[in-house]
Design an enzyme around this catalytic site. Structure first.
Site, PDB file in Angstrom:
ATOM      1  N   LYS A   1       0.869  -1.180   0.000  1.00  0.00           N
ATOM      2  CA  LYS A   1       0.000   0.000   0.000  1.00  0.00           C
ATOM      3  C   LYS A   1       0.901   1.224   0.000  1.00  0.00           C
ATOM      4  O   LYS A   1       1.708   1.415   0.905  1.00  0.00           O
ATOM      5  CB  LYS A   1      -0.875   0.008   1.244  1.00  0.00           C
ATOM      6  CG  LYS A   1      -1.723   1.280   1.361  1.00  0.00           C
ATOM      7  CD  LYS A   1      -2.340   1.416   2.739  1.00  0.00           C
ATOM      8  CE  LYS A   1      -2.895   2.827   2.958  1.00  0.00           C
ATOM      9  NZ  LYS A   1      -1.837   3.833   3.156  1.00  0.00           N
TER      10      LYS A   1
ATOM     11  N   GLY B   1       5.415   4.051  10.513  1.00  0.00           N
ATOM     12  CA  GLY B   1       4.569   5.234  10.669  1.00  0.00           C
ATOM     13  C   GLY B   1       4.282   5.530  12.124  1.00  0.00           C
ATOM     14  O   GLY B   1       5.104   5.268  13.001  1.00  0.00           O
ATOM     15  N   SER B   2       3.077   6.034  12.368  1.00  0.00           N
ATOM     16  CA  SER B   2       2.742   6.516  13.711  1.00  0.00           C
ATOM     17  C   SER B   2       2.351   5.383  14.656  1.00  0.00           C
ATOM     18  O   SER B   2       2.002   4.284  14.220  1.00  0.00           O
ATOM     19  CB  SER B   2       1.565   7.486  13.616  1.00  0.00           C
ATOM     20  OG  SER B   2       0.394   6.771  13.241  1.00  0.00           O
TER      21      SER B   2
ATOM     22  N   GLY C   1      -1.419   4.516  14.049  1.00  0.00           N
ATOM     23  CA  GLY C   1      -1.648   3.716  12.840  1.00  0.00           C
ATOM     24  C   GLY C   1      -1.113   2.306  12.998  1.00  0.00           C
ATOM     25  O   GLY C   1      -1.807   1.326  12.677  1.00  0.00           O
ATOM     26  N   GLY C   2       0.097   2.196  13.508  1.00  0.00           N
ATOM     27  CA  GLY C   2       0.710   0.877  13.671  1.00  0.00           C
ATOM     28  C   GLY C   2      -0.064   0.005  14.639  1.00  0.00           C
ATOM     29  O   GLY C   2      -0.280  -1.189  14.398  1.00  0.00           O
TER      30      GLY C   2
ATOM     31  N   GLU D   1       7.000  -0.323  12.780  1.00  0.00           N
ATOM     32  CA  GLU D   1       8.063   0.545  13.293  1.00  0.00           C
ATOM     33  C   GLU D   1       7.397   1.886  13.497  1.00  0.00           C
ATOM     34  O   GLU D   1       6.881   2.474  12.546  1.00  0.00           O
ATOM     35  CB  GLU D   1       9.208   0.574  12.275  1.00  0.00           C
ATOM     36  CG  GLU D   1      10.492   1.108  12.840  1.00  0.00           C
ATOM     37  CD  GLU D   1      10.815   2.436  12.223  1.00  0.00           C
ATOM     38  OE1 GLU D   1      10.367   3.456  12.809  1.00  0.00           O
ATOM     39  OE2 GLU D   1      11.484   2.453  11.184  1.00  0.00           O
TER      40      GLU D   1
ATOM     41  N   CYS E   1      12.489   8.980  11.990  1.00  0.00           N
ATOM     42  CA  CYS E   1      12.109   8.297  13.221  1.00  0.00           C
ATOM     43  C   CYS E   1      13.284   8.255  14.198  1.00  0.00           C
ATOM     44  O   CYS E   1      13.104   7.916  15.356  1.00  0.00           O
ATOM     45  CB  CYS E   1      11.544   6.912  12.941  1.00  0.00           C
ATOM     46  SG  CYS E   1      12.532   5.967  11.837  1.00  0.00           S
TER      47      CYS E   1
ATOM     48  N   GLU F   1       6.749  12.208  21.082  1.00  0.00           N
ATOM     49  CA  GLU F   1       7.270  12.563  19.763  1.00  0.00           C
ATOM     50  C   GLU F   1       6.432  13.684  19.126  1.00  0.00           C
ATOM     51  O   GLU F   1       5.210  13.608  19.099  1.00  0.00           O
ATOM     52  CB  GLU F   1       7.248  11.328  18.854  1.00  0.00           C
ATOM     53  CG  GLU F   1       7.915  11.571  17.506  1.00  0.00           C
ATOM     54  CD  GLU F   1       7.906  10.331  16.605  1.00  0.00           C
ATOM     55  OE1 GLU F   1       7.131   9.394  16.865  1.00  0.00           O
ATOM     56  OE2 GLU F   1       8.680  10.320  15.623  1.00  0.00           O
TER      57      GLU F   1
END
Lengths: 507, 507
Positions: free
Chosen positions: B147, B201-202, B205-206, B225, B262, B349
């Protein structure tokens, strides 16, 4: 998530400290701790076996073998610790002239931290509170909190006492190992101080605990070794040549430990649509009822037998003997591949001495049924050398963690090359296994140290390799330098204790 | 779980077939596929970089570097495949005279099957649809469905077209790689044919995707991650000797890619309770506003800055410049350890060019704050050689996947020794990493073959070692036999492409 009691809270505080202590031991020190626990368990072997037999009703000989397996397994982990490959040490030297420049960086594994172990019912010793999970977690440098199985509470107290005395004698912090109050185990699994969990048992139990581990504020890995029916496939030529031997072998394998092994062969596929229940009944005629481990296993087995007997198209081979209490009579069933394609439930695990013989009419049919099966710990093929079995091996390897040729799945060698695990639901994490050297990997994670002065690096990563372990250096696996190549001097596989079908340690 | 569309259903059918095809390729064939994709991406580099720049607003030079990193990363995985350690091959020969006897059994890794990759926003190429996740999954022998990130849709189509053309040219089944319709990605993650997922990503989301992967009927591993503030700790002597250099270095590192890495250093601990915002402001005075990757990242950054500016005890260094659109002005903050102990949110973060300088008054205070922090990708120490930093290294190694000494965390070497991951929430699985050789391990599982005739074994396990890979034999790591020891002939680390702070590829 319910919190833990204040006593357990205080204990977990000590567990964290003990886990740090263990993590800081040298490889040699940690190996010694495991070997000394083995010595202390050995000394009390008779007492351990007697209590285990009273509670589990497993035969004394089988438990004697399991006791030997348990101490040898501790010794194998001691060897694994010292050999050092589990650290996965890798060194990349600085390349200041590269574009962009590369700083020196070095990776090695470290222990995760305190681990909770849920002991199994069917191996009171080898998968019990001082079994493979505990041994491999301690080997990784993790303190262990263990929940004993309700089927053998006195054994758990006895084993925990021996381990505690061993730790005290060795001046190891006693919180390196804790026998948990069973009522608190779930709360402890949810406690932030616990960093991983492991379990051997049913799909329902393992799945429920896994969900708890995953839904914590900080999720942790949870390794559940769960159910498997361990399909066995007989090819046309093997059936022609070895029909009687194979059916006898099935009954021998399925009755080891009265069928209460996670590798027990629960399904046999035979290329013979005419095989009759009467013929099969001949193979179980001389077996006798054996004991089951707990009342609930006995109830579950009777329910499973009852369910199968009511499944259309599935016939019992011979008269069904319903036994009371914790006893179970071995039973074979016969059905057709077309039936199990329509009713896959017939192939679910019935923990105990029960096995379903499935008649198939073509290799494509059996491949189709196999492709629809759940993940398995093992899958076996009986075939003759002249037969083309490539496609069969391929589909079985896609379903199982171990594939056997002309061999029965019960009996799991505790070795460097064993894989005891498999795709869901055989294991919750197909990428890890719970027997032998591989089991230690469940309790470590990697740390890379970048731009460190040599004397500040952990020992596995120092330039002169003080631990003398295999390492990867600038991309190349590098063995300890010796006058001659190590590759020409194979060391014998230490403590490669193993158990095979028919032995008291079969699993 | 919503099902997939009929077009995607048909495609997933092909993906399964392509994944089996890939799994059956030889190591050399699979390595060639990756190297040829690298060649084809190289040929279109100018076009790729131009589209990536238009969509991401990242500078051309940075993207040129990232393009190089991306193709070199494909080449490293090609080397990793051929080197063969990732197969973890282990052979235990039969011991018929042991008690109980041991049958020959041999373990090697196999690919999991089709993998879904969720591409990152901040590395359109290196962590994009043909980035490290895709390269390592293909290397393991798994077909990939990817994606693209909504921040660069045209780039995704361009890259997918190049990969498709490369596969066609090489006569590889085109379903070895699929660019997914973004709307269907979640349904595909839930599809039974997908065997693993990865994401960069965030945390939000993860975590959401991980829960979907875990709550499937057959749960699958999901490697996310996610977030990290990458704490940097300055000791007393380093602060005395290198105060200006360190603060300049912080601003350099935190502004690489405008802070959208990151590994960006989000927190700097300094042993100076008197450090003033005015002094800090001097270090950001000459920085200028830079672009952010997407509107939503820009909105998030402004919200984060706004939140910090309203946090009692946290002061901005210099005047806060609020920038419109996708622009952001680098900003430093200053606060005290006692404040962040009470309001740990201050250390969360803020994706973008923002860093919090935390004044501490004693090592015990900073150790306490660090012990309370979440898991991190990296943690860095600036210290002088004469200082005792053992306890600091220990607590940082317990929190982070990479620990650096006198070095900034941005810049992740793509190598054999890198670990890019860390305890939750830096990674969903602290046991795996997404950069360099280690990343391939996410997409394999072990199979043990027991009692097999040699010609029926997979090549990695045949007795004569036709693939010439390192293997464990009866417990001993054994290299390919050569006239002289391999350990005396180090091969240079191939494709050890790396990026360091300040380079266009910093991460």
């Amino acid at each position: 998530m319910t919190g833990v009691s204040s006593a357990t809270d205080a204990r977990l505080h000590e567990v964290v400290t003990a886990s740090r202590w263990l993590a800081a031991t040298s490889l040699a020190e940690r190996a010694t701790i495991l070997r000394e626990i083995a010595v202390d368990l050995d000394e009390r072997a008779a007492e351990i076996v007697a209590v285990a037999a009273e509670e589990s009703l497993l035969p004394i000989d089988r438990l004697r073998g399991e006791q030997t397996r348990t101490v040898n397994q501790l010794r194998l982990y001691a060897d694994v610790i010292e050999e050092g490959s589990w650290l996965d040490a890798s060194i990349t030297h600085a390349k200041p002239d590269a574009s962009p420049p590369v700083q020196d960086h070095r990776r090695a594994n470290v222990p995760l931290g305190p681990v909770i172990v849920f002991a199994a019912s069917n191996f009171p010793l080898a998968f019990g509170i001082v079994g493979t999970d505990t041994a491999s977690a301690l080997a990784a440098g993790c303190a262990v909190v263990a929940k004993g199985h309700p089927g053998h509470p006195r054994l758990a107290v006895l084993l925990a006492g021996i381990v505690q005395a061993s730790l005290a004698r060795q001046r190891v912090p006693d919180a390196a190992f804790t026998l948990l109050d069973a009522d608190e185990a779930v709360a402890v699994l949810g406690d932030a101080r616990i960093t991983a969990g492991s379990f051997t048992g049913s799909i329902g139990g393992g799945t429920a605990l896994k969900r708890i581990a995953e839904s914590r504020e900080v999720p942790i890995p949870f390794y559940a070794e769960m159910g498997s029916v361990n399909p066995v496939i007989v090819t046309a030529a093997a059936w022609r040549n070895r029909r009687t031997e194979i059916l006898s072998g099935l009954v021998d394998s399925m009755t080891v430990s009265n069928g209460q092994l996670c590798t027990s062969p629960g399904v046999l596929f035979v290329p013979d649509v005419a095989l009759s229940p009467e013929e099969l009944a001949g193979f179980t005629r001389d077996t006798s009822a054996g004991s089951l481990l707990t009342d609930s296993i006995a109830d579950g087995f009777r329910a499973g037998v009852c369910g199968l007997s009511e499944t259309a198209g599935v016939e019992a081979a011979g008269a069904l003997v319903v036994v009371e209490g914790r006893s179970a009579q071995p039973v074979l069933w016969v059905t057709d591949a077309s039936i199990v394609e329509a009713s896959p439930d017939a192939l679910e695990e019935r923990f105990g001495p029960s096995s379903v013989v499935v008649r198939y009419d073509s290799q494509s049919q059996v491949l189709r049924v196999l492709a629809g099966m759940d993940g398995q710990l093992t899958a076996s093929i009986f075939a003759e050398p002249e037969e083309e079995i490539g496609p069969l091996v391929q589909v079985l390897a896609s379903k199982a963690g171990r594939v056997l040729l002309n061999a029965w799945p019960t009996g799991v060698a505790v070795s460097w090359s064993m894989h005891h695990g498999g795709p869901w639901p055989a294991s919750s994490s197909a990428q890890f296994g719970s027997v032998g050297a591989e089991a230690i990997d469940r309790f470590t994670r990697a740390v890379t140290y970048q731009n460190f002065a040599d004397d500040l690096l952990p020992l596995p990563l120092r330039e002169d390799n003080p631990l003398r372990i295999p390492r990867r250096i600038d991309g190349v696996v590098t063995l300890v330098e010796e006058p001659v190549c190590r590759s020409t001097m194979p060391r014998s596989e230490t403590s490669g204790f193993a158990s095979e079908m028919g032995s008291p340690l079969s699993r």
